[in-house]
Scaffold this motif. Structure first.
Motif, short mmCIF file in Angstrom:
data_model
loop_
_atom_site.label_atom_id
_atom_site.label_comp_id
_atom_site.label_asym_id
_atom_site.label_seq_id
_atom_site.Cartn_x
_atom_site.Cartn_y
_atom_site.Cartn_z
N ASP A 40 2.23 1.84 -3.45
CA ASP A 40 1.16 2.31 -4.34
C ASP A 40 0.79 3.76 -4.08
O ASP A 40 0.59 4.55 -5.01
N VAL A 41 0.70 4.14 -2.80
CA VAL A 41 0.34 5.52 -2.45
C VAL A 41 1.45 6.48 -2.86
O VAL A 41 1.18 7.56 -3.38
N LYS A 42 2.70 6.09 -2.66
CA LYS A 42 3.82 6.95 -3.09
C LYS A 42 3.80 7.14 -4.60
O LYS A 42 4.05 8.24 -5.10
N ARG A 43 3.51 6.08 -5.32
CA ARG A 43 3.42 6.16 -6.77
C ARG A 43 2.27 7.11 -7.18
O ARG A 43 2.42 7.91 -8.10
N ALA A 44 1.14 7.02 -6.47
CA ALA A 44 0.00 7.89 -6.77
C ALA A 44 0.34 9.35 -6.50
O ALA A 44 -0.14 10.25 -7.20
N THR A 87 -4.27 11.88 -0.20
CA THR A 87 -3.28 10.82 -0.43
C THR A 87 -2.18 10.87 0.63
O THR A 87 -1.73 9.84 1.11
N GLU A 103 2.39 10.73 -9.52
CA GLU A 103 1.67 10.87 -10.80
C GLU A 103 0.78 12.09 -10.79
O GLU A 103 0.06 12.35 -9.82
N ASP A 161 0.83 -1.21 0.00
CA ASP A 161 0.00 0.00 0.00
C ASP A 161 0.86 1.26 0.00
O ASP A 161 0.56 2.23 -0.70
N GLN A 173 -6.68 16.35 -3.80
CA GLN A 173 -6.43 14.91 -3.94
C GLN A 173 -5.11 14.53 -3.26
O GLN A 173 -5.03 13.50 -2.58
N ARG A 174 -4.09 15.35 -3.40
CA ARG A 174 -2.79 15.06 -2.79
C ARG A 174 -2.86 15.12 -1.26
O ARG A 174 -2.18 14.34 -0.58
N PRO A 227 -2.29 13.53 -12.92
CA PRO A 227 -3.23 13.28 -14.01
C PRO A 227 -3.28 14.49 -14.96
O PRO A 227 -3.32 15.63 -14.49
#
Length: 158
Positions: free
Chosen positions: A79-83, A103, A86, A76, A99-100, A88
């Protein structure tokens, strides 16, 4: 203590832990019924037997569950670091910042879980006692399988 453990604990209906629903290796349903019938009606279990099997069961449930959680939390976090990295395309800056923030809160939560699980699973005292108990359990099973009372096993172990 090795002589105080009753191996038929797992097959008896009067045991506190019901092992009937667990996997029986190399045994079909008929073999399991036969083993339970042979084990039935034996003398009551001693404290050492009950404690051994309950400890084994508790370690199996607790440490394995905590290890699985540790692995999931690690995934997790990745995945969260990757999100967070990124962006959009075409997202308005205000929405992107909102959103950040969410996150980052999720990342903080997962990092707290990871630190808690690290403290639990990598505690030197727990690890030492866990290995001592599992070493004893493995030696007891080898004694049971090979029928020897000594600690020297002539078994093809890696």
């Amino acid at each position: 203590m090795k002589d105080k453990l009753t191996a038929t604990y797992v097959a008896r209906a009067d045991a506190r832990l019901d092992y009937a629903s667990f996997t029986c290796l190399s045994m079909d349903a008929e073999g399991a019924r036969k083993l339970r019938a042979e084990a039935a009606g034996g003398p009551p279990f001693g404290f050492v037997t009950e404690s051994f099997f309950m400890t084994y069961h508790a370690l199996h449930l607790g440490v394995l569950a905590a290890t699985a959680s540790w692995e999931k939390v690690g995934k997790d976090i990745r995945d969260v670091k990757r999100a967070l990295e990124e962006v959009p395309p075409g997202m308005p800056p205000a929405l992107l910042e909102f959103q950040r923030q969410g996150t980052r809160r999720l990342l903080d939560d997962r990092l707290q879980q990871r630190f808690m699980l690290d403290a639990l699973l990598f505690d030197p005292d727990l690890v030492s006692r866990l290995f001592q108990f599992m070493d004893y359990a493995a030696r007891w099973l080898l004694r049971l399988a090979y029928g020897t009372a000594g600690d020297d096993f002539d078994a093809p172990l890696p």
